[in-house]
Design an enzyme around this catalytic site. Sequence first.
Site, short mmCIF file in Angstrom:
data_model
loop_
_atom_site.label_atom_id
_atom_site.label_comp_id
_atom_site.label_asym_id
_atom_site.label_seq_id
_atom_site.Cartn_x
_atom_site.Cartn_y
_atom_site.Cartn_z
N SER A 64 0.96 -1.26 0.10
CA SER A 64 -0.04 -0.12 -0.14
C SER A 64 0.77 1.10 -0.01
CB SER A 64 -0.89 0.07 0.99
OG SER A 64 -1.71 -1.22 1.27
N ASN A 76 1.32 -4.23 -14.56
CA ASN A 76 0.31 -5.16 -14.90
C ASN A 76 -0.70 -5.18 -13.42
OD1 ASN A 76 2.07 -6.23 -12.81
ND2 ASN A 76 2.40 -8.23 -13.78
N ASP A 82 2.84 -18.36 -12.41
CA ASP A 82 2.32 -19.64 -12.72
C ASP A 82 3.09 -20.55 -11.84
OD1 ASP A 82 0.33 -18.64 -14.73
OD2 ASP A 82 2.18 -18.34 -15.77
N TYR A 85 6.28 -21.83 -13.80
CA TYR A 85 7.54 -20.79 -13.71
C TYR A 85 8.27 -21.09 -12.55
CZ TYR A 85 9.44 -16.17 -14.16
OH TYR A 85 10.46 -14.93 -14.44
N PHE A 93 10.02 -10.88 -11.16
CA PHE A 93 10.11 -9.56 -11.39
C PHE A 93 8.84 -8.67 -10.99
CE2 PHE A 93 13.45 -11.49 -13.83
CZ PHE A 93 14.57 -10.59 -14.18
O1 LIG Z 1 4.46 -9.65 -12.05
C1 LIG Z 1 5.05 -10.55 -12.78
C2 LIG Z 1 4.16 -11.41 -13.51
C3 LIG Z 1 4.75 -12.46 -13.93
N1 LIG Z 1 5.95 -12.80 -13.67
C4 LIG Z 1 6.60 -14.32 -14.22
C5 LIG Z 1 5.73 -15.46 -13.82
C6 LIG Z 1 4.63 -15.77 -14.71
O2 LIG Z 1 4.61 -17.20 -14.66
C7 LIG Z 1 5.54 -15.45 -15.99
C8 LIG Z 1 4.72 -15.27 -17.12
O3 LIG Z 1 3.57 -14.07 -16.78
P1 LIG Z 1 2.25 -13.84 -17.52
O4 LIG Z 1 1.97 -15.44 -18.13
O5 LIG Z 1 1.41 -13.09 -16.73
O6 LIG Z 1 2.80 -13.02 -18.84
P2 LIG Z 1 2.77 -13.11 -20.34
O7 LIG Z 1 2.90 -11.86 -20.58
O8 LIG Z 1 1.37 -13.84 -20.51
O9 LIG Z 1 4.03 -13.84 -20.78
P3 LIG Z 1 3.95 -15.55 -21.05
O10 LIG Z 1 3.85 -15.53 -22.64
O11 LIG Z 1 5.61 -15.87 -20.75
O12 LIG Z 1 3.14 -16.38 -20.40
O13 LIG Z 1 6.32 -14.21 -15.62
C9 LIG Z 1 6.57 -12.17 -12.73
O14 LIG Z 1 7.83 -12.31 -12.49
N2 LIG Z 1 6.22 -10.96 -12.36
#
Ligand SMILES: O=c1ccn([C@H]2C[C@H](O)[C@@H](COP(=O)(O)OP(=O)(O)OP(=O)(O)O)O2)c(=O)[nH]1
Length: 144
Positions: A64, A76, A82, A85, A93
């Site tokens: 907060s 985001n 997931d 990961y 990150f």
């Molecule tokens: O704030 C975040 C969000 C995601 N992740 C890592 C973990 C997650 O499993 C991966 C992918 O995130 P996400 O699926 O939300 O992103 P995307 O943009 O859809 O990427 P991808 O195509 O790799 O799934 O990035 C982080 O480290 N920090």
Amino acid sequence: METIKIKYFTDKIDKLTYIDRKSDWIDLRAAEDIDLKKGEYKLVPLGIAMELPKGYEAHIVPRSSTFKNFGIIQTNHQGVVDCSYCGDNDQWFMPVYALRDTHISCNDRICQFRIVENQPKIIFEEVFSLEGADRGGFGSTGKQ
Ligand SMILES: O=c1ccn([C@H]2C[C@H](O)[C@@H](COP(=O)(O)OP(=O)(O)OP(=O)(O)O)O2)c(=O)[nH]1
């Protein structure tokens, strides 16, 4: 109780722990010193990777006080980590956008996370019309 395997990418941050008097959300720390100019975007390394329990995901949100302390917002809005990961290089990150020139020191607590169970598998069944009563669109219940 759940045991989670965690890897630290640096010894410059404190190990994850519960903070006294806080909820069960666990704070995460910046893993390096970072300077950001107003309007700049950066992926802030959080210095950790984890093997989440099967069937769980992690949700990362800002503290907060993060905007007040650092003038950054999480781009985001809520990070979703997931279960897949979980590799040795899958460092977490925090994607941030600076609303002013700012400095984040290594080991500063900038966000927090908790794990939550995955939702049940969903099958989408297409229908021509839905039977529920229309609720009137968003904002329809007024302001007060
Ligand atoms: O704030 C975040 C969000 C995601 N992740 C890592 C973990 C997650 O499993 C991966 C992918 O995130 P996400 O699926 O939300 O992103 P995307 O943009 O859809 O990427 P991808 O195509 O790799 O799934 O990035 C982080 O480290 N920090």
